[in-house]
Motif scaffolding. Structure first.
Motif, PDB file in Angstrom:
ATOM      1  N   GLY A  19      -2.186  -0.559  -6.562  1.00  0.00           N
ATOM      2  CA  GLY A  19      -1.166   0.474  -6.539  1.00  0.00           C
ATOM      3  C   GLY A  19      -0.601   0.762  -5.159  1.00  0.00           C
ATOM      4  N   THR A  20      -1.175   0.167  -4.115  1.00  0.00           N
ATOM      5  CA  THR A  20      -0.661   0.356  -2.756  1.00  0.00           C
ATOM      6  C   THR A  20       0.564  -0.512  -2.565  1.00  0.00           C
ATOM      7  OG1 THR A  20      -2.859   0.836  -1.895  1.00  0.00           O
ATOM      8  CG2 THR A  20      -1.210   0.155  -0.291  1.00  0.00           C
ATOM      9  N   ASP A  21       1.595   0.044  -1.948  1.00  0.00           N
ATOM     10  CA  ASP A  21       2.821  -0.707  -1.672  1.00  0.00           C
ATOM     11  C   ASP A  21       2.496  -1.845  -0.712  1.00  0.00           C
ATOM     12  OD1 ASP A  21       5.343  -1.669  -1.032  1.00  0.00           O
ATOM     13  OD2 ASP A  21       6.145   0.283  -0.438  1.00  0.00           O
ATOM     14  N   THR A  22       2.662  -3.072  -1.143  1.00  0.00           N
ATOM     15  CA  THR A  22       2.315  -4.238  -0.325  1.00  0.00           C
ATOM     16  C   THR A  22       3.255  -4.421   0.859  1.00  0.00           C
ATOM     17  OG1 THR A  22       3.581  -5.677  -1.798  1.00  0.00           O
ATOM     18  CG2 THR A  22       1.225  -5.465  -2.241  1.00  0.00           C
ATOM     19  N   ARG A  23       4.317  -3.630   0.923  1.00  0.00           N
ATOM     20  CA  ARG A  23       5.236  -3.716   2.069  1.00  0.00           C
ATOM     21  C   ARG A  23       4.846  -2.765   3.198  1.00  0.00           C
ATOM     22  NH1 ARG A  23      10.381  -2.420  -1.346  1.00  0.00           N
ATOM     23  NH2 ARG A  23       8.787  -1.047  -2.130  1.00  0.00           N
ATOM     24  N   MET A  24       3.732  -2.036   3.034  1.00  0.00           N
ATOM     25  CA  MET A  24       3.288  -1.108   4.076  1.00  0.00           C
ATOM     26  C   MET A  24       2.917  -1.884   5.336  1.00  0.00           C
ATOM     27  SD  MET A  24       0.889   1.583   1.984  1.00  0.00           S
ATOM     28  CE  MET A  24       0.591   2.661   3.357  1.00  0.00           C
ATOM     29  N   THR A  25       3.213  -1.306   6.477  1.00  0.00           N
ATOM     30  CA  THR A  25       2.819  -1.917   7.749  1.00  0.00           C
ATOM     31  C   THR A  25       1.354  -1.599   8.032  1.00  0.00           C
ATOM     32  OG1 THR A  25       3.378   0.027   9.070  1.00  0.00           O
ATOM     33  CG2 THR A  25       5.165  -1.572   8.654  1.00  0.00           C
ATOM     34  N   LEU A  26       0.769  -2.307   8.991  1.00  0.00           N
ATOM     35  CA  LEU A  26      -0.610  -2.002   9.386  1.00  0.00           C
ATOM     36  C   LEU A  26      -0.738  -0.567   9.871  1.00  0.00           C
ATOM     37  CD1 LEU A  26      -1.774  -5.256  11.190  1.00  0.00           C
ATOM     38  CD2 LEU A  26      -2.597  -4.322   9.034  1.00  0.00           C
ATOM     39  N   ALA A  27       0.254  -0.099  10.595  1.00  0.00           N
ATOM     40  CA  ALA A  27       0.226   1.284  11.082  1.00  0.00           C
ATOM     41  C   ALA A  27       0.171   2.263   9.906  1.00  0.00           C
ATOM     42  CB  ALA A  27       1.439   1.563  11.955  1.00  0.00           C
ATOM     43  N   GLU A  28       0.897   1.985   8.845  1.00  0.00           N
ATOM     44  CA  GLU A  28       0.881   2.853   7.666  1.00  0.00           C
ATOM     45  C   GLU A  28      -0.452   2.754   6.933  1.00  0.00           C
ATOM     46  OE1 GLU A  28       5.621   2.834   6.479  1.00  0.00           O
ATOM     47  OE2 GLU A  28       4.373   1.122   5.911  1.00  0.00           O
ATOM     48  N   LEU A  29      -0.994   1.541   6.810  1.00  0.00           N
ATOM     49  CA  LEU A  29      -2.279   1.358   6.134  1.00  0.00           C
ATOM     50  C   LEU A  29      -3.404   2.101   6.845  1.00  0.00           C
ATOM     51  CD1 LEU A  29      -2.167  -2.422   5.138  1.00  0.00           C
ATOM     52  CD2 LEU A  29      -2.224  -0.473   3.576  1.00  0.00           C
ATOM     53  N   PRO A  54      -9.765   3.794   4.959  1.00  0.00           N
ATOM     54  CA  PRO A  54      -8.682   4.630   4.456  1.00  0.00           C
ATOM     55  C   PRO A  54      -8.407   4.346   2.972  1.00  0.00           C
ATOM     56  CG  PRO A  54      -8.064   3.608   6.535  1.00  0.00           C
ATOM     57  CD  PRO A  54      -9.353   2.985   6.102  1.00  0.00           C
ATOM     58  N   ALA A  55      -7.902   5.347   2.271  1.00  0.00           N
ATOM     59  CA  ALA A  55      -7.644   5.235   0.827  1.00  0.00           C
ATOM     60  C   ALA A  55      -6.754   4.057   0.429  1.00  0.00           C
ATOM     61  CB  ALA A  55      -7.051   6.536   0.310  1.00  0.00           C
ATOM     62  N   PRO A  56      -5.750   3.653   1.234  1.00  0.00           N
ATOM     63  CA  PRO A  56      -4.913   2.536   0.799  1.00  0.00           C
ATOM     64  C   PRO A  56      -5.622   1.176   0.820  1.00  0.00           C
ATOM     65  CG  PRO A  56      -3.789   3.807   2.517  1.00  0.00           C
ATOM     66  CD  PRO A  56      -5.195   4.297   2.425  1.00  0.00           C
ATOM     67  N   LEU A  57      -6.879   1.139   1.315  1.00  0.00           N
ATOM     68  CA  LEU A  57      -7.612  -0.121   1.391  1.00  0.00           C
ATOM     69  C   LEU A  57      -8.742  -0.160   0.377  1.00  0.00           C
ATOM     70  CD1 LEU A  57      -7.868  -0.483   5.260  1.00  0.00           C
ATOM     71  CD2 LEU A  57      -6.291  -1.648   3.721  1.00  0.00           C
ATOM     72  N   ALA A  58      -8.991  -1.342  -0.158  1.00  0.00           N
ATOM     73  CA  ALA A  58     -10.086  -1.574  -1.095  1.00  0.00           C
ATOM     74  C   ALA A  58     -11.070  -2.544  -0.472  1.00  0.00           C
ATOM     75  CB  ALA A  58      -9.554  -2.133  -2.411  1.00  0.00           C
ATOM     76  N   ILE A  59     -12.346  -2.295  -0.694  1.00  0.00           N
ATOM     77  CA  ILE A  59     -13.389  -3.194  -0.218  1.00  0.00           C
ATOM     78  C   ILE A  59     -14.064  -3.780  -1.451  1.00  0.00           C
ATOM     79  CG2 ILE A  59     -15.562  -3.395   1.037  1.00  0.00           C
ATOM     80  CD1 ILE A  59     -13.436  -0.519   1.874  1.00  0.00           C
ATOM     81  N   ARG A  60     -14.135  -5.076  -1.507  1.00  0.00           N
ATOM     82  CA  ARG A  60     -14.713  -5.764  -2.666  1.00  0.00           C
ATOM     83  C   ARG A  60     -15.736  -6.793  -2.194  1.00  0.00           C
ATOM     84  NH1 ARG A  60     -12.102  -2.281  -5.095  1.00  0.00           N
ATOM     85  NH2 ARG A  60     -10.184  -2.613  -6.204  1.00  0.00           N
ATOM     86  N   ARG A  61     -16.718  -7.040  -3.026  1.00  0.00           N
ATOM     87  CA  ARG A  61     -17.621  -8.161  -2.785  1.00  0.00           C
ATOM     88  C   ARG A  61     -16.830  -9.433  -3.024  1.00  0.00           C
ATOM     89  NH1 ARG A  61     -20.608  -4.388  -5.661  1.00  0.00           N
ATOM     90  NH2 ARG A  61     -22.583  -3.855  -4.696  1.00  0.00           N
ATOM     91  N   LYS A  62     -17.028 -10.421  -2.199  1.00  0.00           N
ATOM     92  CA  LYS A  62     -16.392 -11.711  -2.445  1.00  0.00           C
ATOM     93  C   LYS A  62     -17.398 -12.562  -3.200  1.00  0.00           C
ATOM     94  CE  LYS A  62     -14.047 -15.619  -0.486  1.00  0.00           C
ATOM     95  NZ  LYS A  62     -13.723 -16.382   0.694  1.00  0.00           N
ATOM     96  N   ASP A  63     -17.177 -12.710  -4.478  1.00  0.00           N
ATOM     97  CA  ASP A  63     -18.049 -13.520  -5.319  1.00  0.00           C
ATOM     98  C   ASP A  63     -17.320 -14.785  -5.681  1.00  0.00           C
ATOM     99  OD1 ASP A  63     -20.098 -11.565  -5.375  1.00  0.00           O
ATOM    100  OD2 ASP A  63     -18.987 -10.466  -6.913  1.00  0.00           O
TER     101      ASP A  63
END
Length: 64
Positions: A19-29, A54-63
């Motif tokens: 749901g995060t806008d993929t056009r966000m800049t690193l500064a926005e993220l 930050p909320a706009p980022l997701a952390i996932r296990r890499k399986d």
């Protein structure tokens, strides 16, 4: 804080959350702050880590 346990050669992936806008800049993220990784302990070939991001980022296990 998300707490994960990883073994040697296992990974995590940090990416925009659903749901995060993929056009966000690193500064926005990172406007809400940095990613903080805290090593909480380990036994043998396993390490437990806590991750705050930050909320706009997701952390996932890499399986694979």
């Amino acid at each position: 804080m998300l707490v994960l346990t990883r073994r040697a050669d296992e990974s995590i992936v940090i990416m925009p959350a659903d749901g995060t806008d993929t056009r966000m800049t690193l500064a926005e993220l990172f406007a809400q702050g940095p990613i903080q990784i805290t090593l909480l302990g380990g036994t043998g070939r396993r390490v437990k880590m806590g991750i705050d991001a930050p909320a706009p980022l997701a952390i996932r296990r890499k399986d694979e």
